[in-house]
Enzyme design. Structure first.
Site, PDB file in Angstrom:
ATOM      1  N   CYS A   4     -21.230  35.706  37.852  1.00  0.00           N
ATOM      2  CA  CYS A   4     -22.059  36.694  37.155  1.00  0.00           C
ATOM      3  C   CYS A   4     -22.217  37.897  38.085  1.00  0.00           C
ATOM      4  O   CYS A   4     -23.308  38.418  38.272  1.00  0.00           O
ATOM      5  CB  CYS A   4     -23.394  36.111  36.714  1.00  0.00           C
ATOM      6  SG  CYS A   4     -24.339  35.335  38.028  1.00  0.00           S
TER       7      CYS A   4
ATOM      8  N   ASP B  65     -21.874  18.670  47.637  1.00  0.00           N
ATOM      9  CA  ASP B  65     -21.107  19.893  47.846  1.00  0.00           C
ATOM     10  C   ASP B  65     -19.752  19.637  47.184  1.00  0.00           C
ATOM     11  O   ASP B  65     -18.998  18.770  47.637  1.00  0.00           O
ATOM     12  CB  ASP B  65     -20.964  20.127  49.356  1.00  0.00           C
ATOM     13  CG  ASP B  65     -19.976  21.233  49.679  1.00  0.00           C
ATOM     14  OD1 ASP B  65     -19.388  21.825  48.746  1.00  0.00           O
ATOM     15  OD2 ASP B  65     -19.776  21.495  50.878  1.00  0.00           O
TER      16      ASP B  65
ATOM     17  N   ASP C 111     -23.752  19.512  41.272  1.00  0.00           N
ATOM     18  CA  ASP C 111     -24.452  20.624  41.914  1.00  0.00           C
ATOM     19  C   ASP C 111     -24.957  20.160  43.266  1.00  0.00           C
ATOM     20  O   ASP C 111     -25.345  19.008  43.448  1.00  0.00           O
ATOM     21  CB  ASP C 111     -25.605  21.158  41.068  1.00  0.00           C
ATOM     22  CG  ASP C 111     -25.908  22.626  41.410  1.00  0.00           C
ATOM     23  OD1 ASP C 111     -25.423  23.527  40.708  1.00  0.00           O
ATOM     24  OD2 ASP C 111     -26.619  22.859  42.412  1.00  0.00           O
TER      25      ASP C 111
ATOM     26  N   ALA D 289     -25.674  23.373  37.770  1.00  0.00           N
ATOM     27  CA  ALA D 289     -27.093  23.566  37.455  1.00  0.00           C
ATOM     28  C   ALA D 289     -27.406  25.022  37.094  1.00  0.00           C
ATOM     29  O   ALA D 289     -26.839  25.921  37.711  1.00  0.00           O
ATOM     30  CB  ALA D 289     -27.947  23.143  38.654  1.00  0.00           C
TER      31      ALA D 289
ATOM     32  N   GLY E  54     -26.286  25.144  31.715  1.00  0.00           N
ATOM     33  CA  GLY E  54     -25.997  25.939  30.509  1.00  0.00           C
ATOM     34  C   GLY E  54     -24.549  25.762  30.052  1.00  0.00           C
ATOM     35  O   GLY E  54     -24.286  25.490  28.876  1.00  0.00           O
ATOM     36  N   LYS E  55     -23.633  25.876  30.990  1.00  0.00           N
ATOM     37  CA  LYS E  55     -22.225  25.799  30.611  1.00  0.00           C
ATOM     38  C   LYS E  55     -21.790  24.349  30.400  1.00  0.00           C
ATOM     39  O   LYS E  55     -20.941  24.075  29.557  1.00  0.00           O
ATOM     40  CB  LYS E  55     -21.352  26.518  31.647  1.00  0.00           C
ATOM     41  CG  LYS E  55     -21.689  28.007  31.718  1.00  0.00           C
ATOM     42  CD  LYS E  55     -20.722  28.795  32.568  1.00  0.00           C
ATOM     43  CE  LYS E  55     -21.231  30.221  32.781  1.00  0.00           C
ATOM     44  NZ  LYS E  55     -22.446  30.291  33.630  1.00  0.00           N
TER      45      LYS E  55
HETATM   46  C1  LIG Z   1     -24.021  30.343  39.057  1.00  0.00           C
HETATM   47  S1  LIG Z   1     -24.963  28.913  39.325  1.00  0.00           S
HETATM   48  C2  LIG Z   1     -24.341  27.830  38.090  1.00  0.00           C
HETATM   49  C3  LIG Z   1     -24.860  28.076  36.684  1.00  0.00           C
HETATM   50  C4  LIG Z   1     -24.424  27.013  35.688  1.00  0.00           C
HETATM   51  N1  LIG Z   1     -22.979  26.846  35.687  1.00  0.00           N
HETATM   52  C5  LIG Z   1     -24.887  27.303  34.284  1.00  0.00           C
HETATM   53  O1  LIG Z   1     -24.122  27.869  33.491  1.00  0.00           O
HETATM   54  O2  LIG Z   1     -26.022  26.933  33.948  1.00  0.00           O
HETATM   55  C6  LIG Z   1     -24.243  28.264  40.788  1.00  0.00           C
HETATM   56  C7  LIG Z   1     -24.705  26.877  41.178  1.00  0.00           C
HETATM   57  O3  LIG Z   1     -23.847  26.413  42.214  1.00  0.00           O
HETATM   58  C8  LIG Z   1     -24.574  25.543  43.033  1.00  0.00           C
HETATM   59  N2  LIG Z   1     -23.776  25.418  44.268  1.00  0.00           N
HETATM   60  C9  LIG Z   1     -23.659  26.294  45.279  1.00  0.00           C
HETATM   61  N3  LIG Z   1     -22.778  25.848  46.188  1.00  0.00           N
HETATM   62  C10 LIG Z   1     -22.302  24.670  45.733  1.00  0.00           C
HETATM   63  C11 LIG Z   1     -21.366  23.719  46.236  1.00  0.00           C
HETATM   64  N4  LIG Z   1     -20.731  23.914  47.376  1.00  0.00           N
HETATM   65  N5  LIG Z   1     -21.133  22.618  45.496  1.00  0.00           N
HETATM   66  C12 LIG Z   1     -21.786  22.417  44.329  1.00  0.00           C
HETATM   67  N6  LIG Z   1     -22.684  23.276  43.824  1.00  0.00           N
HETATM   68  C13 LIG Z   1     -22.937  24.385  44.516  1.00  0.00           C
HETATM   69  C14 LIG Z   1     -25.923  26.174  43.139  1.00  0.00           C
HETATM   70  O4  LIG Z   1     -26.910  25.212  43.460  1.00  0.00           O
HETATM   71  C15 LIG Z   1     -26.104  26.752  41.724  1.00  0.00           C
HETATM   72  O5  LIG Z   1     -26.842  25.861  40.930  1.00  0.00           O
END
Ligand SMILES: C[S@@+](CC[C@H](N)C(=O)[O-])C[C@H]1O[C@@H](n2cnc3c(N)ncnc32)[C@H](O)[C@@H]1O
Length: 433
Positions: free
Chosen positions: A373, A301, A275, A253, A256-257
């Site tokens: 990032c 998770d 996510d 979430a 984007g990617k």
């Molecule tokens: C850096 S953001 C991702 C951005 C996304 N890849 C994009 O390009 O739009 C990290 C995401 O990891 C999710 N997240 C954090 N811990 C997680 C887990 N254990 N399992 C799955 N998602 C997780 C968060 O809710 C957040 O949306």
């Protein structure tokens, strides 16, 4: 008194109070914007972003001008003064208007006993001008610990990073390769009178000379382009995608990617986008819908594979882990107030845990791309080094690219005022059985 009678600067002060108490701008700004007419909203956004960006400098100045801190219950007035100081130092607005409106806002906030103090402090600030910054934290307007960490991690580059974090980031687009070539879309932009240039490293990227509203972009609603920083776009070429592959985007979430992956290779067998956040996952679907793309969305998770995995290995995994976001501070200046030094070690633990769990569901012969990032090595190449030390057979692939710097275990992009955000990528390969 109804909410809508609050002056904009009083609303800005309440947003700052919320950020100080731990809410992100993306959480507390949208409801605040709703309280204003459409045409006033950009100004409120600029006030909040600017006050966050310069918070540590302005807060240092204000502390110097106050004989003693305000009472806790009057804290909103502290933020009201910060907003006014931001305008005095960084805007074109006439200072008498800033002073009068701030005193008036102090009254509407129900703090008439503080109008004299506010007036006195701001008059002195106006008369005396900005003080010399007392230290690097105040000069570069970052929390002390970030300045020290960057100085330690990047002895040659720390000032450049701090300055880049305070610059206005450009608006960058990713052209949907399934709809338009980059050249064709550049022509559409030119016809629309929007000045733009191709990005240097990302093949589908376009950087605008000035930001515009997305609805001004040709065919935006029909999925021609997305807004995405150039550094974030680089994930697709590292994944080395090919038809028939099963791809996992483990932290997806707002998608984007995920969307970049689907646009760059139309023949993928399946893309699974996970996510953990139920609040953020719908954003992935919205982006997929606008771009007319398909992925299987899972709220879980990612590391808890028992909960969601069907037992089929993945050919490609993108692991864009949760991180400090220290590489994207210019776009998210609230990070300066929200992040704590003590966040980094627990984040690194989560990052390494996710990496180990995702490795277990990667097909032999497959490839995993680790991304953050962040500009802190603790979240970046040190995670990869820790992983490689204990993971038999895991191989580091060193991509031949023109961007970033080789950290020995992955590549680091530092935020560049003229172009991309700060980002880290490492490519890992699992040997064939
Ligand atoms: C850096 S953001 C991702 C951005 C996304 N890849 C994009 O390009 O739009 C990290 C995401 O990891 C999710 N997240 C954090 N811990 C997680 C887990 N254990 N399992 C799955 N998602 C997780 C968060 O809710 C957040 O949306």
């Amino acid at each position: 008194m109804g909410d809508h009678h609050q002056p904009m600067r009083a609303i800005a002060a309440s947003v700052m109070l919320a950020v100080e108490s731990g809410e992100s701008l993306s959480q507390c700004l949208p409801p605040a914007l709703q309280r204003l007419e459409l045409n006033e909203r950009p100004a409120l956004q600029a006030l909040c972003y600017g006050t966050c960006r310069w918070f540590h400098r302005l807060d240092g100045e204000l502390a110097g001008r106050l004989k003693k801190p305000l009472k806790r219950s009057d804290r909103i007035v502290h933020h009201l003064m910060l907003v006014a100081l931001f305008q005095l130092r960084f805007s074109q607005q006439a200072s008498y208007a800033i002073l009068n409106e701030t005193v008036e806002a102090c009254r509407t906030l129900g703090k008439p006993h503080l109008t004299g103090l506010v007036n006195g402090v701001l008059r002195a600030a106006e008369r005396e001008g900005a003080p010399e910054p007392a230290n690097a934290a105040s000069r570069y307007s970052h929390p002390d610990w970030m300045v020290e960490k960057l100085r330690h991690n990047w002895p040659e580059n720390w000032q450049q990073i701090l300055e880049a974090n305070n610059a206005q980031a450009p608006m960058t687009l990713r052209v949907n390769a399934l709809r338009f070539s980059r050249e064709a879309y550049l022509s559409l932009l030119q016809e629309a009178g929007i000045e733009a240039t191709p990005t240097r490293f990302a093949p589908q990227g376009i950087q605008l000379s000035r930001p515009v509203q997305v609805d001004q972009l040709p065919w935006f609603a029909d999925g021609a382009v997305s807004v995405q920083d150039e550094a974030a776009q680089l994930c697709t070429s590292l994944l080395d995608l090919a038809p028939g592959q099963r791809v996992l985007d483990a932290c997806a979430a707002p998608g984007g990617k995920t969307c970049a992956i689907l646009e760059s290779q139309a023949g993928l067998a399946e893309v699974v986008a996970i996510d953990e956040s139920a609040a953020r996952l719908p954003r992935v679907q919205e982006n997929l819908d606008r771009l007319d793309l398909n992925a299987s969305l899972v709220q879980a998770d990612a590391a808890d594979t028992k909960q969601w995995w069907d037992g089929q290995l993945f050919d490609r995994i993108l692991l864009d882990v949760p991180c400090s976001a220290s590489g994207v501070i210019r776009r998210n200046p609230d990070i300066k107030l929200l992040r704590r030094e003590t966040d980094i070690v627990p984040l690194a633990g989560i990052q390494l845990g996710l990496l180990k769990a995702m490795w277990a569901i990667l097909r032999p012969g497959g490839r995993l791309v680790y991304a953050t990032c962040s500009v802190f090595p603790q979240e970046n190449h040190r995670i990869i080094q820790r992983f490689l030390k204990h993971q038999d057979g895991a191989m580091l692939n060193e991509p031949e690219v023109q961007w970033g710097r080789d950290m020995g275990a992955g590549r680091q992009l530092l935020p560049d005022p003229g172009s991309h955000d700060g980002f880290f990528y490492a490519v890992l390969e699992k040997p064939e059985l």
